[in-house]
Design an enzyme around this catalytic site. Structure first.
Site, PDB file in Angstrom:
ATOM      1  CB  SER A 149      -0.772  -0.199   1.071  1.00  0.00           C
ATOM      2  OG  SER A 149      -1.434   1.154   1.291  1.00  0.00           O
ATOM      3  CE1 TYR A 162      -4.143  -2.393   4.895  1.00  0.00           C
ATOM      4  CE2 TYR A 162      -3.068   0.129   4.354  1.00  0.00           C
ATOM      5  CZ  TYR A 162      -3.805  -1.530   4.118  1.00  0.00           C
ATOM      6  OH  TYR A 162      -4.002  -1.855   3.177  1.00  0.00           O
ATOM      7  CE  LYS A 166      -1.223  -3.918   2.655  1.00  0.00           C
ATOM      8  NZ  LYS A 166      -1.488  -5.022   2.388  1.00  0.00           N
TER       9      LYS A 166
END
Lengths: 258, 249
Positions: A149, A162, A166
């Site tokens: 991402s 998150y 990533k």
């Protein structure tokens, strides 16, 4: 010169594993790749996974592997069994499994943080670990794409765990690219906001639409955009690309005025 | 990756990466206008193209003030362009102590300034076809990581990566995407020349920096075609590193 054969060839004996295939980007990638490849579809919800399979070209050609990825030992055991049971080998792996809850730091329970890390990152490590075992996969692995991402490179409120998952995925990608060369290529795709069945209703909210129009010089992405880049990276056309983070975001991350 | 009905200019088309790009774009159905200062090499490239929709004309990009008029001439005879690939480039391998302002300006002129002048000329509505616009600059991993005795080249390519980002934003409203492809060492005539002056040890060292070995011009052309075609419809401002793992280490 190059041949175009690689682009449209059908891989018969070798499967492409797609994790996170029961919804969102994973489901779209599965649908997009299903015409040319035999797939192993992974997701935690068996029913939705079967919906993905039914939405694919030639549904009968593909295997489903219902398995939550947050428990690493279970994941490895279940995946090894699956390959042995069906007598199949995996030549390509697309890691799309990802869970995201936008939460401020003070509200993140440690169990939630570990679940996010395990699903988004540790499972990719665990599956790669299985896929390079000679006894299990017979050195058939060729090309791997991790769906990361743009949050792995840039900060955003409520994205801490998150983004960290990533970022870890990208670091794993780089090390594995070097360690497994020249036999296996490993790359990441870093998408911005893509319109899928899952995100369609969120993107339609006026305040979100307005923000995206301002932030994304080319608008938000379509599922086919990510299908094309994944197809390209898995193909022989990308035979000299490894260890890279490919940004796919309609100009979002160069747009500092956003 | 279908380029039927699209017209592209390729600079540096007489050899190496530029030639591989021109050949691949022609095979994917595109029409190609080949540009280089080397008329002989240009004729060789033209003979390799698939189909007879193409154009080749010698031009020296050092004539920076002439670029705009020259692109207009190409657009008039060949048709308006959907994009271009800037593969023209010269090395600038020299340690700082012997590097002169003339030498670094020359490298900067051909590699960087001409790219800016080409884009300025291209975005004009008398040259640009008005849709599906895509520009690809060939930059280099040296624009991202360091390299001894190569500051002029690294500077020119690093600046071009910056050009990519800013122009991507500026030209998005005209539906022109701007991206770059950054190779490491690729088997081109430029590489062959460098190889000649290396010792066997130096050569082995350079090769060892690439986990997938030295690249071929076709590897770069494949990435360029992906970025020009609608397959990269949502990619702009990006630098696609195609380097056999050179920068992953």
């Amino acid at each position: 010169m190059m041949e175009t054969r690689s682009e449209g060839s059908t891989v018969d004996d070798h499967y492409t594993l797609i994790t996170g295939a029961s919804s969102g980007i994973g489901r779209e990638i599965a649908k997009g790749l299903s015409g040319q490849r035999r797939l192993i579809l992974n997701g935690r919800d068996e029913q939705r996974l079967d919906e993905t399979r039914q939405a694919c070209s030639s549904p009968e050609r593909h295997l489903v592997w219902p398995q939550a990825l947050d428990r690493v030992a279970d994941t490895q055991r279940s995946f090894t069994e699956l390959l042995a049971r069906h007598q199949v080998r995996v030549s390509n792996y697309v890691h799309c499994a990802g869970t995201l809850k936008i939460l401020p730091l003070r509200s993140i329970e440690i169990d939630h943080a570990l679940e996010v890390l395990n699903t988004n990152f540790t499972s990719a490590f665990a599956l790669m670990n299985v896929l390079v075992k000679k006894k299990v996969n017979d050195q058939k692995l060729k090309s791997v794409v991790f769906i990361s991402s743009i949050a792995s490179q840039f900060g955003a409120k409520g994205f801490s765990i998150y983004a960290a998952s990533k970022g870890a995925l990208d670091a794993l990608m780089k090390s594995l690219a070097v360690e497994l060369a020249p036999d296996v290529r490993v790359n990441s795709v870093l998408p911005g906001a893509i319109k899928t069945e899952m995100t369609k209703s969120i993107f339609a909210k006026p305040e979100v639409e307005e923000r995206f129009r301002r932030d994304y010089p080319l608008g938000v992405g379509e599922p086919e955009d990510i299908v094309h880049i994944v197809e390209f990276l898995l193909s022989e056309r990308a035979r000299w690309i490894t260890g890279q983070q490919l940004i796919l975001d309609g100009g979002r991350t160069v747009n500092i005025t956003a | 990756m279908n380029l039927e009905g699209r017209r592209y200019l390729v600079t540096g088309a007489a050899s190496g990466i530029g030639r591989a790009c021109a050949v691949l774009l022609s095979r994917l159905g595109g029409s190609v206008a080949c540009m280089d200062k080397d008329a002989g090499g240009l004729a060789e490239t033209a003979a390799l193209l698939e189909g007879d929709r193409h154009h080749a004309g010698a031009f020296n990009l050092r004539e920076i003030a002439e670029i705009s008029a020259h692109l207009q001439t190409i657009a008039n005879s060949f048709g308006k362009l959907h994009g271009f690939v800037h593969a023209a480039g010269i090395p600038g391998t020299m340690p700082l102590k012997v590097l002169t302002p003339e030498a670094w300006r020359e490298t900067f002129l051909v590699n960087t300034e001409s790219a800016l002048a080409l884009t300025k000329a291209f975005q004009n509505r008398n040259v640009y076809a008005g849709e599906s616009g895509s520009v690809v600059f060939i930059t280099s991993v040296m624009g991202i990581v360091g390299d001894k005795s190569n500051v002029a080249y690294a500077m020119s390519k690093g600046a071009l990566i910056s050009v990519t980002r800013s122009l991507a934003l500026e030209l998005a409203s005209k539906k022109i995407r701007v991206n770059s492809v950054a190779p490491a060492f690729v088997r081109t005539p430029m590489y062959a020349k460098a190889e000649q002056v290396w010792t066997a040890e130096q050569k082995a060292m350079v090769e060892s920096l690439h986990p997938l070995g030295i690249g071929e011009p076709e590897d770069i052309a494949n990435a360029v075609a992906f970025l020009l075609a609608d397959t990269a419809r949502w990619i702009t401002g990006s630098t696609l590193v195609v380097d056999g793992g050179y920068t992953a280490r």
